[in-house]
Enzyme design. Structure first.
Site, PDB file in Angstrom:
ATOM      1  N   THR A 193       0.828  -1.202   0.000  1.00  0.00           N
ATOM      2  CA  THR A 193       0.000   0.000   0.000  1.00  0.00           C
ATOM      3  C   THR A 193       0.865   1.257   0.000  1.00  0.00           C
ATOM      4  OG1 THR A 193      -1.687  -1.147   1.245  1.00  0.00           O
ATOM      5  CG2 THR A 193      -1.623   1.248   1.490  1.00  0.00           C
ATOM      6  N   ARG A 221     -13.609  -8.409   0.661  1.00  0.00           N
ATOM      7  CA  ARG A 221     -12.666  -8.182   1.774  1.00  0.00           C
ATOM      8  C   ARG A 221     -12.152  -6.732   1.755  1.00  0.00           C
ATOM      9  NH1 ARG A 221      -7.126  -6.313   2.347  1.00  0.00           N
ATOM     10  NH2 ARG A 221      -6.272  -7.272   4.209  1.00  0.00           N
ATOM     11  N   GLY A 223      -9.354  -4.280   3.951  1.00  0.00           N
ATOM     12  CA  GLY A 223      -8.287  -4.309   4.953  1.00  0.00           C
ATOM     13  C   GLY A 223      -8.273  -3.055   5.798  1.00  0.00           C
ATOM     14  N   ASP A 224      -7.094  -2.677   6.215  1.00  0.00           N
ATOM     15  CA  ASP A 224      -6.944  -1.509   7.083  1.00  0.00           C
ATOM     16  C   ASP A 224      -6.895  -0.192   6.313  1.00  0.00           C
ATOM     17  OD1 ASP A 224      -4.480  -2.397   5.935  1.00  0.00           O
ATOM     18  OD2 ASP A 224      -3.418  -0.995   7.249  1.00  0.00           O
ATOM     19  N   THR A 244       1.241  -0.190   6.242  1.00  0.00           N
ATOM     20  CA  THR A 244       1.192  -1.132   5.128  1.00  0.00           C
ATOM     21  C   THR A 244       1.369  -2.530   5.708  1.00  0.00           C
ATOM     22  OG1 THR A 244       2.189  -1.727   2.995  1.00  0.00           O
ATOM     23  CG2 THR A 244       3.675  -0.861   4.667  1.00  0.00           C
ATOM     24  N   VAL A 246      -0.279  -6.646   6.365  1.00  0.00           N
ATOM     25  CA  VAL A 246      -1.495  -7.447   6.504  1.00  0.00           C
ATOM     26  C   VAL A 246      -2.540  -6.664   7.304  1.00  0.00           C
ATOM     27  CG1 VAL A 246      -2.451  -9.602   7.389  1.00  0.00           C
ATOM     28  CG2 VAL A 246      -0.225  -9.585   6.258  1.00  0.00           C
ATOM     29  N   GLY A 247      -3.521  -6.168   6.582  1.00  0.00           N
ATOM     30  CA  GLY A 247      -4.456  -5.205   7.146  1.00  0.00           C
ATOM     31  C   GLY A 247      -5.248  -5.703   8.324  1.00  0.00           C
TER      32      GLY A 247
HETATM   33  N1  ASP Z   1      -2.686  -3.067   4.072  1.00  0.00           N
HETATM   34  C1  ASP Z   1      -3.171  -3.558   2.812  1.00  0.00           C
HETATM   35  C2  ASP Z   1      -4.373  -4.402   3.047  1.00  0.00           C
HETATM   36  O1  ASP Z   1      -4.416  -5.133   4.015  1.00  0.00           O
HETATM   37  C3  ASP Z   1      -2.193  -4.329   2.034  1.00  0.00           C
HETATM   38  C4  ASP Z   1      -0.757  -3.889   2.110  1.00  0.00           C
HETATM   39  O2  ASP Z   1      -0.399  -2.834   2.538  1.00  0.00           O
HETATM   40  O3  ASP Z   1       0.080  -4.632   1.735  1.00  0.00           O
HETATM   41  O4  ASP Z   1      -5.252  -4.376   2.231  1.00  0.00           O
END
Ligand code: ASP
Length: 333
Positions: A193, A221, A223-224, A244, A246-247
């Site tokens: 991200t 889905r 994410g964050d 950035t 795993v959200g």
């Molecule tokens: N944070 C993003 C998500 O979970 C993905 C990423 O930053 O790699 O969608």
């Protein structure tokens, strides 16, 4: 008195910029300062911009806006749009990896100096979700629009329908379907991200965050990244943070809000990012095979960044130069 002094300093910084060769380097990547320097801009050097990863074209664009006296809000929007438009970037905007059904769904949010914010979630067919998020903030009584509603609103605001799935991302998805294994790869490949924070010459802070999310995610889905407080948070009295990785893990700790609050309590941006990562680690004692990267800036323009695994970096651009800062990590590998 303080305010006058600040404005005077800002003007001096601005005038100095015009006289230095560094300004010419804004459009000349060869002349940028050496990468690998840690620490980012020093105290009280404004304006400045910081973004996740080595998105140097995005930070350069934001700097162009800031050095001309533009607002932090315009700088972060213009900056992250560079990555949204880059078809070779498979983690943001056009060309982003699709969900497991083959649909590219984009998430973005934006937040300004007054605490106003806007977000779009799982929106298809629109190339610049960050600009739609800004319209949500400025033109509606709402903060978030999702899915078809966000797309419909974008058309009403004059955005064009765009096919977001490039041939490359389509072929990668077809290949992925042969095994259909959903496993985020640390640092690269199916996530990355862009989160960006800027401080303008008035000392005001804004932030933006935009992504195509985890590659081959389940349909629907989110994410964050478009969640205010998780993927991004700005408090103009204190600073800003963005994330950035795993959200799902960032959402569980409301990571960016946490970091800003830690700075409010006196931690430096670096200390606050480290604590943010440690909170996530504490909830995942048996499972650390995923990446999270946080960056933060405080009101003085001091910066910090921290991650779980080595490999994350963040760009800073200020009078001190345009630098890719390798982030320290919680783990060694
Ligand atoms: N944070 C993003 C998500 O979970 C993905 C990423 O930053 O790699 O969608």
């Amino acid at each position: 008195m303080e305010r006058r002094k600040f404005l005077r300093n800002s003007t001096v910084v601005g005038a100095g910029l015009i006289a230095t060769p560094m300004l010419a380097s804004t459009s000349n990547a060869e002349k940028e300062l050496e990468t690998g320097k840690k620490g980012g801009p020093s105290k009280d050097i404004l304006p400045m911009v910081i973004c996740t990863w080595d998105f140097k074209n995005a930070s350069a664009k934001a700097w162009d806006v800031l050095k001309d006296g533009g607002t932090a809000l315009d700088a972060v929007e213009q900056g992250v749009k560079v990555e949204e438009a880059d078809v070779d970037n498979q983690t943001v905007g056009v060309g982003g990896r699709p969900d497991r059904d083959g649909n590219v769904t984009l998430d973005a949010c934006i937040m300004d100096k007054d605490g106003n914010c806007g977000a779009v979630l799982a929106m298809q067919n629109i190339a610049h979700p960050i600009s739609v998020a800004r319209k949500v903030m400025e033109e509606t009584p709402h903060v978030m629009l999702a899915g078809k509603g966000a797309e419909q609103f974008a058309y009403e605001m004059g955005f064009e329908k765009t096919d977001l799935l490039t041939e490359k991302s389509k072929q990668d998805w077809i290949e992925w379907k042969k095994t259909s294994q959903y496993k985020p790869v640390i640092n690269i490949e199916n996530h990355d991200t862009i989160g960006m924070l800027a401080i303008d010459i008035n000392g005001d802070i804004s932030g933006a965050c935009t992504t195509s999310g985890m590659g081959y995610k389940m349909a629907g889905r989110v994410g964050d990244s478009p969640i205010i407080g998780a993927g991004l948070f700005v408090d103009n009295e204190v600073g800003g943070a963005t994330a950035t990785g795993v959200g799902e893990e960032v959402v569980k700790t409301v990571g960016s809000f946490l970091i800003v609050e830690l700075m409010r309590q006196g931690k430096s941006p670096q200390e606050a990012c480290e604590e943010g990562v440690k909170r996530i680690i504490a909830k995942n004692k048996d499972k650390q095979d995923f990446q999270i990267g946080f960056i933060a800036v405080n009101k003085k323009g001091e910066t910090g960044g921290y991650c779980i695994h080595p490999g994350f970096s963040y760009r800073t651009y200020s009078e001190n130069g345009h630098v890719n800062n390798p982030s320290d990590s919680y783990l060694d590998t």
